[in-house]
Write a protein that holds these residues in place. Structure first.
Motif, PDB file in Angstrom:
ATOM      1  N   ILE A 102     -18.827 -22.804 -27.089  1.00 45.43           N
ATOM      2  CA  ILE A 102     -18.337 -22.830 -25.725  1.00 45.43           C
ATOM      3  C   ILE A 102     -19.069 -23.431 -24.688  1.00 45.43           C
ATOM      4  N   VAL A 103     -20.545 -23.413 -25.085  1.00 48.37           N
ATOM      5  CA  VAL A 103     -21.364 -23.785 -23.980  1.00 48.37           C
ATOM      6  C   VAL A 103     -21.199 -25.535 -24.002  1.00 48.37           C
ATOM      7  N   ARG A 113     -28.988 -14.489 -27.858  1.00 51.46           N
ATOM      8  CA  ARG A 113     -27.626 -14.093 -27.206  1.00 51.46           C
ATOM      9  C   ARG A 113     -27.357 -13.618 -25.784  1.00 51.46           C
ATOM     10  N   ARG A 114     -28.296 -12.978 -25.198  1.00 52.93           N
ATOM     11  CA  ARG A 114     -28.443 -12.624 -23.739  1.00 52.93           C
ATOM     12  C   ARG A 114     -28.694 -13.781 -23.089  1.00 52.93           C
ATOM     13  N   ALA A 115     -29.586 -14.981 -23.532  1.00 48.25           N
ATOM     14  CA  ALA A 115     -29.562 -16.100 -22.847  1.00 48.25           C
ATOM     15  C   ALA A 115     -28.160 -16.803 -22.712  1.00 48.25           C
ATOM     16  N   PHE A 116     -27.358 -16.841 -23.748  1.00 50.65           N
ATOM     17  CA  PHE A 116     -26.107 -17.232 -23.476  1.00 50.65           C
ATOM     18  C   PHE A 116     -25.411 -16.476 -22.245  1.00 50.65           C
ATOM     19  N   SER A 156     -26.432 -17.396 -19.106  1.00 51.01           N
ATOM     20  CA  SER A 156     -26.217 -18.686 -18.672  1.00 51.01           C
ATOM     21  C   SER A 156     -24.845 -18.719 -18.089  1.00 51.01           C
ATOM     22  N   ALA A 157     -23.843 -18.091 -18.880  1.00 48.68           N
ATOM     23  CA  ALA A 157     -22.319 -17.820 -18.299  1.00 48.68           C
ATOM     24  C   ALA A 157     -22.148 -17.377 -16.985  1.00 48.68           C
ATOM     25  N   LEU A 158     -23.203 -16.349 -16.378  1.00 47.18           N
ATOM     26  CA  LEU A 158     -22.957 -15.895 -15.032  1.00 47.18           C
ATOM     27  C   LEU A 158     -22.897 -17.041 -13.703  1.00 47.18           C
ATOM     28  N   PRO A 159     -24.029 -18.039 -13.919  1.00 51.05           N
ATOM     29  CA  PRO A 159     -23.903 -18.648 -12.725  1.00 51.05           C
ATOM     30  C   PRO A 159     -22.831 -19.910 -12.956  1.00 51.05           C
ATOM     31  N   MET A 160     -22.303 -20.075 -14.218  1.00 50.34           N
ATOM     32  CA  MET A 160     -21.131 -20.912 -14.451  1.00 50.34           C
ATOM     33  C   MET A 160     -19.884 -20.305 -13.825  1.00 50.34           C
ATOM     34  N   LEU A 161     -19.779 -19.206 -13.920  1.00 53.20           N
ATOM     35  CA  LEU A 161     -18.611 -18.546 -13.478  1.00 53.20           C
ATOM     36  C   LEU A 161     -18.616 -18.238 -12.033  1.00 53.20           C
ATOM     37  N   LEU A 162     -19.784 -17.967 -11.466  1.00 53.48           N
ATOM     38  CA  LEU A 162     -19.699 -17.983  -9.889  1.00 53.48           C
ATOM     39  C   LEU A 162     -19.710 -18.963  -9.110  1.00 53.48           C
ATOM     40  N   LEU A 177     -17.176 -16.543 -23.240  1.00 54.91           N
ATOM     41  CA  LEU A 177     -18.536 -16.674 -23.713  1.00 54.91           C
ATOM     42  C   LEU A 177     -19.470 -15.319 -23.610  1.00 54.91           C
ATOM     43  N   ALA A 178     -19.463 -14.810 -22.311  1.00 53.37           N
ATOM     44  CA  ALA A 178     -20.253 -13.863 -22.240  1.00 53.37           C
ATOM     45  C   ALA A 178     -19.899 -12.274 -22.943  1.00 53.37           C
ATOM     46  N   LEU A 179     -18.573 -12.480 -23.261  1.00 53.76           N
ATOM     47  CA  LEU A 179     -17.896 -11.158 -23.742  1.00 53.76           C
ATOM     48  C   LEU A 179     -18.254 -11.358 -25.236  1.00 53.76           C
TER      49      LEU A 179
END
Length: 464
Positions: free
Chosen positions: A33-34, A93-96, A99-105, A196-198
């Motif tokens: 997904i990344v 896993r947590r790094a993924f 990374s999803a949070l700033p892409m979402l925001l 991705l985050a979920l």
């Protein structure tokens, strides 16, 4: 004769009892997904760039347009600087998820932006997430893949990027007919970020990271999920051959540049630098603009670029674990050099031939497909293979920072250089870099096909 028969049977048994792909594939699929998001954000401003500049008030300003494209890459550079520490401190896993949070925001800010400043802020945040995500993806896919599938799985990263690019191009088609459609293009990208985050909550952690942290029981449990219980024991024995260091944070920039593994770090940085200086992202970012100047429908040409990238990625998927990394890299860079030579020829003849855009189109599509066969997927796969477990995350972060710096400069300066020095000189520079890469790969890259990460690490261990 009897001993020979036993040996043959042992080899055959080993070949027929390889870990099943069904165990590791779902985790790899989530990780891709990344690169899908990478490809999407790479192309999301390609077709809508004119509409964005008109709505936000900077139409006709080539520097501002280049900044909207390249500010994302500046953010990626910043994110890549921290990706190694994040991956080592909190796990893959947590790094993924981080990374999803700033892409979402960032995508949400872009979608609701009323000014150029808002657009730049959103793109910067997206880039930060993209800076963290791709190095972690390369680490994760390499570390959870069975040796006989590592090249195939690594090729899925490029396929994910290709699908993201095509998705961005297709979603951008209505931008000229539907007012404000470019905002929808950014909203769409929030969906895979959430997925991705979920989804990472249900994926395995890297056994290599767990082992490096001293969590051997958990590493064994994750290996059983990835390889099956039959192969987990042997994998743990192989893992125990890795270089063990209790002080993970002891890996410093000075050690990467001047320590015992500096040669492989320098090689990795060089491969990423040549990848970017080949001109590939100038093609991805500005294909619509370049094709319009050549008299080709930008919509049609951009889709062709995306399809060529996807076809090349599928070829890489089929050949990576058969031909190996090195031969694909050599063939890829050589083919890209020939393709850029065609672009130079097309630019030279453009004033004298009304149908020269066919040569432009052929050269560009061949260039993209050849990139996707080797120069695109191989560096991100090869580098985690040749970096020892101890330095792998931080070495990948350093090499990716080189990647993003050059990516940023190409995105920022391409249109200006195209206007100032002309396509002949610019494409000639790209062509030269491609042929230089052939020489570098032939002299310095070792083949890693079919080898375990521990075998590669031992083979490359410096002789004191």
């Amino acid at each position: 004769m009897e001993d020979d028969s036993v040996l043959v049977l042992s080899v055959l048994e080993k070949e027929t009892t390889k870990p099943p792909w069904k165990l590791s594939f779902p985790h790899v699929l989530v990780a891709t997904i990344v690169p899908f998001l990478f490809g999407y954000h790479l192309g999301v401003v390609n077709e809508p760039l004119e509409s964005i500049s008109t709505d936000l008030g900077f139409v006709g300003n080539s520097m501002a347009e280049g900044l909207v494209v390249s500010i994302c890459l500046a953010g990626a550079f910043v994110g890549s600087l921290f990706s190694g520490r994040i991956a080592d401190d909190v796990g893959r896993r947590r790094a993924f998820q981080l990374s999803a949070l700033p892409m979402l925001l960032g995508a949400s800010i872009c979608a609701t932006s009323k000014s150029m400043a808002g657009m730049l802020l959103g793109r910067l945040l997206v880039g930060t997430g993209l800076g963290v995500g791709p190095p972690v993806t390369s680490l994760y896919v390499t570390e959870i893949s069975p040796a006989h599938l590592r090249g195939t799985y690594g090729s899925l990263i490029q396929i994910g990027s290709g699908l993201g690019l095509i998705g961005a191009l297709l979603i951008g088609f209505p931008v000229k007919t539907i007012f404000g459609w470019w905002r929808i293009c950014f909203w769409v990208s929030t969906i895979p970020s959430v997925i991705l985050a979920l989804s990472m909550m249900f994926c395995v952690e890297s056994p290599y990271w767990l082992y490096k942290k001293g969590r051997n029981i958990e590493a064994r449990a994750e290996l059983e999920k990835l390889l099956g219980s039959v192969h987990a024991k042997a994998a743990m024995e192989e893992l125990s051959k890795s270089e063990r260091v209790d002080e993970i944070d002891s890996v410093t920039l000075v050690e990467l540049l001047y320590g015992r593994h500096s040669r492989v770090v320098f090689l990795g940085s060089t491969l990423f630098a040549l990848q970017q200086l080949s001109g590939i992202n100038a093609v991805f970012y500005f294909s619509s603009t370049v094709f319009r100047r050549a008299g080709v429908s930008s919509n049609l040409a951009s889709v062709f670029v995306g399809i060529a990238n996807l076809i090349g990625s599928v070829v890489a998927l089929l050949l990576m674990d058969k031909l190996g990394r090195k031969i694909l890299l050599i063939c890829s860079f050589f083919g890209m050099g020939i393709s850029m030579a065609l672009q130079v020829l097309a630019a030279t003849l453009s004033a004298s031939s009304p149908n020269i855009f066919y040569l432009h189109l052929t050269g560009m599509l061949l260039f993209v497909s050849m990139f996707a066969i080797g120069a695109g997927p191989v560096p991100a796969l090869l580098l985690p293979e040749i970096f020892p477990n101890r330095i792998r995350a931080k070495a990948m972060a350093f090499c990716m920072s080189v990647h993003w710096v050059l990516n940023f400069l190409v995105g920022l300066m391409f249109l200006q250089l195209l206007d100032q020095v002309g396509p002949q000189w610019l494409y000639s520079l790209f062509c030269t870099c491609c042929f230089l890469a052939v020489v570098v790969v032939k002299k310095n890259v070792m083949e890693t096909k079919g080898k375990s990460l521990q075998e590669i690490e031992i083979a490359l261990l410096p002789q004191d």
